[in-house]
Design a protein around this motif. Sequence first.
Motif, mmCIF file in Angstrom:
data_model
loop_
_atom_site.group_PDB
_atom_site.id
_atom_site.type_symbol
_atom_site.label_atom_id
_atom_site.label_comp_id
_atom_site.label_asym_id
_atom_site.label_seq_id
_atom_site.Cartn_x
_atom_site.Cartn_y
_atom_site.Cartn_z
ATOM 1 N N GLU A 225 14.639 -4.952 3.237
ATOM 2 C CA GLU A 225 14.201 -3.278 3.598
ATOM 3 C C GLU A 225 14.376 -2.956 5.131
ATOM 4 N N ASP A 646 18.099 -4.539 -6.720
ATOM 5 C CA ASP A 646 19.026 -4.408 -5.639
ATOM 6 C C ASP A 646 19.775 -5.640 -5.401
ATOM 7 N N LEU A 648 21.732 -7.098 -2.463
ATOM 8 C CA LEU A 648 22.055 -7.318 -1.141
ATOM 9 C C LEU A 648 23.082 -8.334 -0.477
ATOM 10 N N GLN A 669 24.399 -5.049 2.810
ATOM 11 C CA GLN A 669 23.893 -4.016 2.259
ATOM 12 C C GLN A 669 22.129 -4.064 2.280
ATOM 13 N N VAL A 671 18.303 -1.870 2.086
ATOM 14 C CA VAL A 671 17.625 -0.808 1.243
ATOM 15 C C VAL A 671 16.343 -0.202 1.962
ATOM 16 N N ARG A 673 12.695 1.596 1.242
ATOM 17 C CA ARG A 673 12.041 2.453 0.220
ATOM 18 C C ARG A 673 10.909 3.148 0.884
ATOM 19 N N ARG A 701 14.768 5.533 -3.138
ATOM 20 C CA ARG A 701 15.177 4.833 -2.169
ATOM 21 C C ARG A 701 16.346 5.113 -1.588
ATOM 22 N N LYS A 703 19.847 3.286 0.194
ATOM 23 C CA LYS A 703 20.578 2.227 0.339
ATOM 24 C C LYS A 703 21.464 2.484 1.526
#
Length: 923
Positions: A225, A646, A648, A669, A671, A673, A701, A703
């Motif tokens: 995150e 997700d 990632l 990748q 994310v 939130r 969220r 991405k």
Amino acid sequence: MRVFTLLSVFFLLTITSFSQSQRPQVEGKVTDDKTGQPLSGVSVVVKGTQKGVATDVKGQYTIFVNEGAVTLVFSYDGVSKEVGGIEVSKGKVATQDVVLERVVKTGEAVVVRSVSAKRETAAALISFQKNTNTVASVISAESIRRSPDKNTGEVLKRTPGASIQEGKFLVVRGLADRYNQAMLNGVLLTSTEPDRKTFSFDIIPSALIDNIIINKAFVPELPGEWAGGLIQVNTRDVPAKNFLNVQVGTGFNTQTVGKDFKKENGGKLDWLGVDDGARALPANYSTKTAFDRMSNGEKQAIGQNLRNSWTPVNTSAPLNASFQINGGFKTRIFGKTLGASVGLVYNKSNRYISLLNKQNNFADNVVSVNSNFEDDKYVQDVSAGALANLSLVLNSSNKISVKSILNVNTTNAVTERNGLDFTRPDNRLTGSEFSFKQNTFYTTQVTGEHKIANPLTLKWFGAFNILDGYIPDQRRILYSKEEGSADPFRAVISNSLSQQSGSRIYQSLSDYIYTAGGDLGYVFNLFNQKQALKAGYMLQIKDRLYDAKLFANYLPNDNDALKQMPADKIFAPENFGDGKISFDAIKGNSFRYMANTILNAGFIQFDNQFSEALRVVWGVRVENYDQLVGSVKKSDPRHTYSRVNDFLPGINATYKINPATNLRLSGSQTVIRPELRELSALNLYDFELNASVTGFPALKRTKVTNLDLRYEVYPQAGEVITAGVFYKYFADPIEQIFDEAAGGASTFTFQNPHKATSYGVEVELRKKLDFLPSFKNFTLQANGAYIYSRVKDDNLNLSRPLQGQSPYVMNLGLLYDLEEKGFSATVLFNRVGERIFVVGGDARTSGTPDVYEAPRSLLDLQIAQKILNKKAELRLNVSDLLNQKQYFYQNTSDKLSFQKAGDATRFTRKYGTTIGVTFNYSL
């Protein structure tokens, strides 16, 4: 009090134990030259003797030696290295890190002889920086020890590509704190702020830090995150010897010293940042429901019993004060090594901030002013905290640690307002707000590291965090009259309830966070190289309860004589009832919400060394995020629930062109939130912004797709030159938007535009200037980034820069270090390009342009001199030497850059220059 008693006992034990373990020692860390990973089980022997130890699970060792020049022999897996010229004096600990080279086994031992201590330390530092498995910046313990910084926030501002806002919030690559994440000793941390997605790094003393790693590219073993930087702060474990460090300081701000200062009459523990109950609701108040059932007379009795503190105390600002003590010890218990370190931190500072708050109207391309307020804000900041670490080394393969932080961070502010509101007939306003915001942050962690067998390792952790936000008795009062009139000011109190005037607001927030997890690592041989496989799991559960109790004093019947009195006379106990002041709660179920989140994360990661030059770290992380906000009842309009998976992935390839040069390529990748406050239906009026702030439950969220290419050169120890490019794609970025309206009815909320992109060029330089004879003691530190970002949404007709994203970031530093004299000096310069502070709308359609923050140059100066045989240090810090005014503006032309003569000013801030002196003494 029990906590402080235990800490006092600890420091007493630490001080009395200094008579022990005063023999000369050498301590350090042994790492693998190919991966930079610590090597456990390495034999460390004093040459010519039988004295020997083995490195622990973290590759660390401590060995007793005789005074003078010492040679150590390091042996591991068929390789031996002799490191000579290690100078050790009585009662001292010499630090000697070592890099061991792997070789293909031929049946014969390989011995590397006559390596100097200085050369080996340089090699270890280079290895530490260049062998991280991703794009990162690293600050070693040695660099921290030689810097004048007193907390982690100050250390981080020296890091290439990073800058600090408000002395504690990190900005990486021009991306604001929303896009960054923090870890402490390998455990994910949550926000230290109740309504902001950020971590306050000033709560960790620098003396207790072992190293800091700022990751700029994602690998699956790390939390997913973030998009700007992941900051890993690792504190000291078992100290090499007993130590005690005391630091005291004082200082002032140029806008407070020698000038009038205003504060409120508070409680006896305000100096600790803790409300002692002076601001609490009276004992005859129980719950919201019980209060609503009371008669008007009973409600008035509660309002009557509240403290009558509506007028600030006029005084002069005291000097700033700071205190810090760090101590530690190392001993043997039942044949095991036990080490502990602890720190206490206290800082109290006083600030005066001159603020301008304008609301502008842009109808038909003509700018007019709806309101214009000039605020004087007097602030007392208190930060008090403690940090404690305890580690037990069972043997070279097993270690268990317990680490805790407690911090109270409080802002006690009085704001006095004067100005005009042209949307009302009585347009001249004056008033004040009293606000006491107490945030308490606590975390405790238990971690274990075990070498189960030669190729298999286990790491596990458990953690518990608490964040308590408490804002008791926030009070606001406004007076008004017609501009130019001879009439007196009258209190803005009527027969209706208002948050803006006559209100008393109580807010509380409690976050409880439980985190646990672990990973298994397996090492094997392939391609005549060592390979690594790692898999792990993490669970984090967060429970939040927020509750705001909003009350207001009102007049059932107009009483003009009463409204002309000073506030402390209006709300005197004798004026409640009898048709005068009444007291009631502002109703609404949006003033309370609960939230629960459950994060389940698992990962698998391969670390493949395909050749001497090529290393690839790759894998995938899966995060299942379960989130409930508002209410557990589906029928409640506040209820929102979501559950998403997700995937990632991340890959980081490093090609070593030569021993001092890397080429890195990474893709991932991640994310971002929303903060829970942003998802709630909570709607509260903000006095400083003159607007309400409300959440948006449908917020999604973000991405983020990340790509990085970087070229790195490490010329010598402590030097680095890098150049790179990066690209980021944001799906559904989160932005705060502003809906402007008259008379304080404006609203800040949040939205998800369709997409955004950000790409740029980043260069870093940290170079000693010893190639110039006159500058041999200087080090130049410089980094810069040029970034282009764009938010696009056809439905919202958007095409503009990403909120919070700066088009350029510039950091310059010149460090002077005369080590033999114990003198050092540092000059730091920072400038960040214009960035959108809050999103408005297209002036051609909504009449509310975006609000930009104009660039502002920051210049900091630090001078330090060691005295008393270098056991003590005097330090002078000057922050914000230029003291430039901070402008927030709205464009009235096609130029995005700030045009002071033409653009409409929305806010201004002026903070003053802070000057501080500290004295540091070490035993």
